[in-house]
Scaffold this active site. Structure first.
Site, PDB file in Angstrom:
ATOM      1  N   CYS A 106     -51.224  22.112  10.719  1.00 25.40           N
ATOM      2  CA  CYS A 106     -50.464  20.868  10.738  1.00 25.40           C
ATOM      3  C   CYS A 106     -49.022  21.224  11.088  1.00 25.40           C
ATOM      4  O   CYS A 106     -48.357  21.920  10.329  1.00 25.40           O
ATOM      5  CB  CYS A 106     -50.572  20.233   9.351  1.00 25.40           C
ATOM      6  SG  CYS A 106     -49.599  18.749   9.164  1.00 25.40           S
ATOM      7  N   CYS A 113     -36.994  12.613   9.863  1.00 22.33           N
ATOM      8  CA  CYS A 113     -37.620  11.591  10.711  1.00 22.33           C
ATOM      9  C   CYS A 113     -36.835  10.302  10.571  1.00 22.33           C
ATOM     10  O   CYS A 113     -36.429   9.931   9.470  1.00 22.33           O
ATOM     11  CB  CYS A 113     -39.071  11.352  10.296  1.00 22.33           C
ATOM     12  SG  CYS A 113     -39.905  10.144  11.356  1.00 22.33           S
ATOM     13  N   CYS A 117     -40.567   5.571   6.965  1.00 23.84           N
ATOM     14  CA  CYS A 117     -41.640   4.819   6.319  1.00 23.84           C
ATOM     15  C   CYS A 117     -41.415   4.836   4.809  1.00 23.84           C
ATOM     16  O   CYS A 117     -40.941   5.818   4.247  1.00 23.84           O
ATOM     17  CB  CYS A 117     -42.997   5.416   6.672  1.00 23.84           C
ATOM     18  SG  CYS A 117     -43.316   5.349   8.445  1.00 23.84           S
ATOM     19  N   SER A 226     -50.882   5.876  12.543  1.00 18.21           N
ATOM     20  CA  SER A 226     -50.630   5.608  11.128  1.00 18.21           C
ATOM     21  C   SER A 226     -50.510   4.108  10.931  1.00 18.21           C
ATOM     22  O   SER A 226     -49.472   3.521  11.206  1.00 18.21           O
ATOM     23  CB  SER A 226     -49.345   6.314  10.699  1.00 18.21           C
ATOM     24  OG  SER A 226     -49.549   7.703  10.795  1.00 18.21           O
ATOM     25  N   LEU A 227     -51.568   3.492  10.475  1.00 19.88           N
ATOM     26  CA  LEU A 227     -51.632   2.033  10.404  1.00 19.88           C
ATOM     27  C   LEU A 227     -51.060   1.518   9.082  1.00 19.88           C
ATOM     28  O   LEU A 227     -50.103   0.770   9.066  1.00 19.88           O
ATOM     29  CB  LEU A 227     -53.090   1.616  10.586  1.00 19.88           C
ATOM     30  CG  LEU A 227     -53.345   0.208  11.068  1.00 19.88           C
ATOM     31  CD1 LEU A 227     -52.631  -0.093  12.369  1.00 19.88           C
ATOM     32  CD2 LEU A 227     -54.847  -0.008  11.250  1.00 19.88           C
ATOM     33  N   CYS A 350     -49.753  15.616   2.431  1.00 15.91           N
ATOM     34  CA  CYS A 350     -49.088  14.728   3.379  1.00 15.91           C
ATOM     35  C   CYS A 350     -47.852  14.085   2.782  1.00 15.91           C
ATOM     36  O   CYS A 350     -47.886  13.602   1.668  1.00 15.91           O
ATOM     37  CB  CYS A 350     -50.000  13.569   3.758  1.00 15.91           C
ATOM     38  SG  CYS A 350     -51.518  14.084   4.444  1.00 15.91           S
TER      39      CYS A 350
HETATM   40  N1  SAH Z   1     -44.814  10.682  12.059  1.00 12.81           N
HETATM   41  C1  SAH Z   1     -46.192  10.764  12.327  1.00 12.81           C
HETATM   42  C2  SAH Z   1     -46.807  12.076  11.921  1.00 12.81           C
HETATM   43  C3  SAH Z   1     -46.353  12.694  10.634  1.00 12.81           C
HETATM   44  S1  SAH Z   1     -46.803  11.917   9.137  1.00 12.81           S
HETATM   45  C4  SAH Z   1     -46.932   9.619  11.674  1.00 12.81           C
HETATM   46  O1  SAH Z   1     -46.336   8.904  10.870  1.00 12.81           O
HETATM   47  O2  SAH Z   1     -48.090   9.421  12.004  1.00 12.81           O
HETATM   48  C5  SAH Z   1     -48.531  12.322   8.982  1.00 12.81           C
HETATM   49  C6  SAH Z   1     -49.322  11.353   8.123  1.00 12.81           C
HETATM   50  O3  SAH Z   1     -48.987  11.485   6.732  1.00 12.81           O
HETATM   51  C7  SAH Z   1     -49.068   9.906   8.499  1.00 12.81           C
HETATM   52  O4  SAH Z   1     -50.238   9.159   8.569  1.00 12.81           O
HETATM   53  C8  SAH Z   1     -48.215   9.465   7.340  1.00 12.81           C
HETATM   54  O5  SAH Z   1     -48.244   8.091   7.224  1.00 12.81           O
HETATM   55  C9  SAH Z   1     -48.818  10.187   6.182  1.00 12.81           C
HETATM   56  N2  SAH Z   1     -47.961  10.222   4.998  1.00 12.81           N
HETATM   57  C10 SAH Z   1     -46.619  10.237   4.960  1.00 12.81           C
HETATM   58  N3  SAH Z   1     -46.190  10.255   3.682  1.00 12.81           N
HETATM   59  C11 SAH Z   1     -47.275  10.238   2.891  1.00 12.81           C
HETATM   60  C12 SAH Z   1     -47.473  10.270   1.472  1.00 12.81           C
HETATM   61  N4  SAH Z   1     -46.463  10.335   0.626  1.00 12.81           N
HETATM   62  N5  SAH Z   1     -48.739  10.264   1.024  1.00 12.81           N
HETATM   63  C13 SAH Z   1     -49.771  10.249   1.892  1.00 12.81           C
HETATM   64  N6  SAH Z   1     -49.657  10.224   3.219  1.00 12.81           N
HETATM   65  C14 SAH Z   1     -48.409  10.220   3.730  1.00 12.81           C
HETATM   66 FE1  SF4 Z   2     -41.708   9.634  10.042  1.00 14.31          FE
HETATM   67 FE2  SF4 Z   2     -44.398   9.752   9.990  1.00 14.31          FE
HETATM   68 FE3  SF4 Z   2     -42.935   9.953   7.730  1.00 14.31          FE
HETATM   69 FE4  SF4 Z   2     -43.109   7.623   8.967  1.00 14.31          FE
HETATM   70  S1  SF4 Z   2     -44.792   8.744   8.034  1.00 14.31           S
HETATM   71  S2  SF4 Z   2     -41.230   8.543   8.145  1.00 14.31           S
HETATM   72  S3  SF4 Z   2     -43.119   8.255  11.102  1.00 14.31           S
HETATM   73  S4  SF4 Z   2     -42.940  11.378   9.422  1.00 14.31           S
END
Ligand code: SAH
Ligand code: SF4
Length: 389
Positions: A106, A113, A117, A226-227, A350
């Site tokens: 990964c 970023c 989110c 990422s929905l 994640c």
């Molecule tokens: N920025 C990209 C890729 C990195 S994040 C994206 O958002 O897709 C990779 C995945 O981890 C994404 O699906 C994101 O939503 C998820 N993620 C981020 N923070 C998380 C958390 N605290 N718990 C579980 N999944 C999380």
């Molecule tokens: Fe950035 Fe992905 Fe985290 Fe959203 S989930 S803040 S796009 S790294």
């Protein structure tokens, strides 16, 4: 003295051009590329089939250097996490996840970023900077050859490959660092480098619609989106980028992508947040979103149990809820998996990819970058919006 060229920054064509500048034929570039990406060499003297005159030239002008590891931890379940120094107080993470028949790396694409989110600790750190090609591919280079070294496996094509799959799911939004990401992807796929198949390399995006189209043209690999929400009001609060590229546009982009993708489905990631996006009604709404006549999107769902972090104010849905949610999707014929949480004990799960050594004095600089992004992507970019229930 001019700075040394880091050969990890060069894609196959650029390496040919670089060798031409040194008066060398294209096949030398291929040899050099194999030394770097198949043997993990960083010492030009080890490249014994290159002429000594070329090795000497390279020694004075070039280097092969991945970001240095600040820490290297292996979890009880075998997950191994490196924290890598990318300079000026910024660190990114690379996580190796071993499974029975494969090894997945990964990788991160940005320090911090800007998408911010609601449930992501990377987002909470703000944006520092884009990683370079060398810093992205350097994660794979470092990890593959470190793993082999730890297991006593020889470098080169004869040694057993440790990393069979790559997911761009570490820190950062890959499609907001497009060119370096694509160059790194091309190296992952190149037969004289890692030779991974397109199906085994996944870009994960929060939904940067125009860049999804661009990726389909420049380097179609497997796509994860990422929905996290079944309607725009909810998604606006969780993934602020949704204000710019709402669900209808995102779904249309996914359909277009499938015309070029190496797989015939999109993976939708869905972070399970207690009381926020995890009700039966949300699951049913998701089914209607992806099974919508001519506007359907062939897909698989990957439900990710939320990994809590202190400032988030959010909780993980309980297991029974996650299972019930998955069941509704599956009953409607949507293939659904629940992601196992790996590496919890070393914070490699994640969204916990933290910049523990991040220099807080850089905040000013990050805010400025954020302002630039807001100019480009709209004033709500990176803002936390109340999550509607
Ligand atoms: N920025 C990209 C890729 C990195 S994040 C994206 O958002 O897709 C990779 C995945 O981890 C994404 O699906 C994101 O939503 C998820 N993620 C981020 N923070 C998380 C958390 N605290 N718990 C579980 N999944 C999380
Ligand atoms: Fe950035 Fe992905 Fe985290 Fe959203 S989930 S803040 S796009 S790294």
């Amino acid at each position: 003295m001019t700075a040394l060229t880091n050969l990890l920054d060069l894609d196959p064509a650029q390496l040919v051009a670089y060798c031409a500048e040194l008066g060398e034929k294209p096949f030398r570039a291929k040899q050099l590329q194999r030394w770097i990406h198949q043997f993990g060499a960083s010492d030009f003297d080890a490249m014994t089939d290159l002429a000594k005159s070329l090795r000497d030239k390279l020694k004075t002008r070039a280097t092969i250097a991945a970001p240095a590891a600040i820490s290297d931890h292996t979890s009880a379940d075998g997950t191994r996490k490196w924290l890598l120094d990318v300079g000026q107080g910024n660190a990114v993470e690379t996580v190796f996840i071993p499974e029975e028949n494969r090894g997945t790396l990964c990788v991160s694409t940005q320090a911090g970023c800007a998408v911010n989110c609601r449930f992501c600790s990377t987002g909470k750190q703000g944006f520092s900077r884009n990683l370079t090609v060398g810093e992205i591919i350097g994660q794979l280079w470092m990890a593959e050859f470190e793993l082999r070294k730890s297991k006593g496996i020889e470098p080169g094509p004869k040694g057993e490959r440790q990393i069979t799959n790559v997911v761009m799911m570490g820190m950062g939004e890959p499609l907001l660092n497009f060119e370096p990401t694509v160059t790194a992807l091309k190296l992952m796929l190149d037969d004289n480098a890692y030779g991974l198949s397109r199906r085994r390399v996944t870009v994960s995006t929060s939904g940067v619609v125009p860049m999804i189209d661009k990726l389909s043209q420049e380097c179609p690999v497997a796509l994860a989106v990422s929905l996290h929400a079944s309607n725009d009001a909810l998604r606006d609060g969780l993934v602020p980028l949704n204000k710019k590229y709402p669900l209808a546009e995102l779904m249309a982009a996914c359909r277009r992508y499938l015309d070029y993708a190496p797989r015939d489905f999109i993976t939708f990631e869905y972070c399970m947040l207690d009381g926020v996006n995890d009700s039966d009604a949300h699951a049913r709404e998701l089914v209607s979103l992806v099974q919508n006549g001519a506007e359907s999107v062939p897909c698989k769902f990957n439900l990710i149990p939320f990994n809590p972090f202190p400032e988030s104010g959010l909780r993980r849905s309980n297991n029974a809820r996650i299972k019930a949610f998955a069941q509704i999707l599956m009953d409607a014929g949507v293939v659904t998996t629940i992601r196992k949480t790996r590496g919890d004990d070393i914070d490699a799960a994640c969204g916990q990819l933290a910049g523990e050594v991040q220099d807080r004095t850089k905040v000013q600089e990050r805010m400025q970058k954020m302002a630039e992004y807001q100019k480009k992507f709209g004033k709500d970019f990176g803002r936390i919006i109340e999550v509607p229930r």
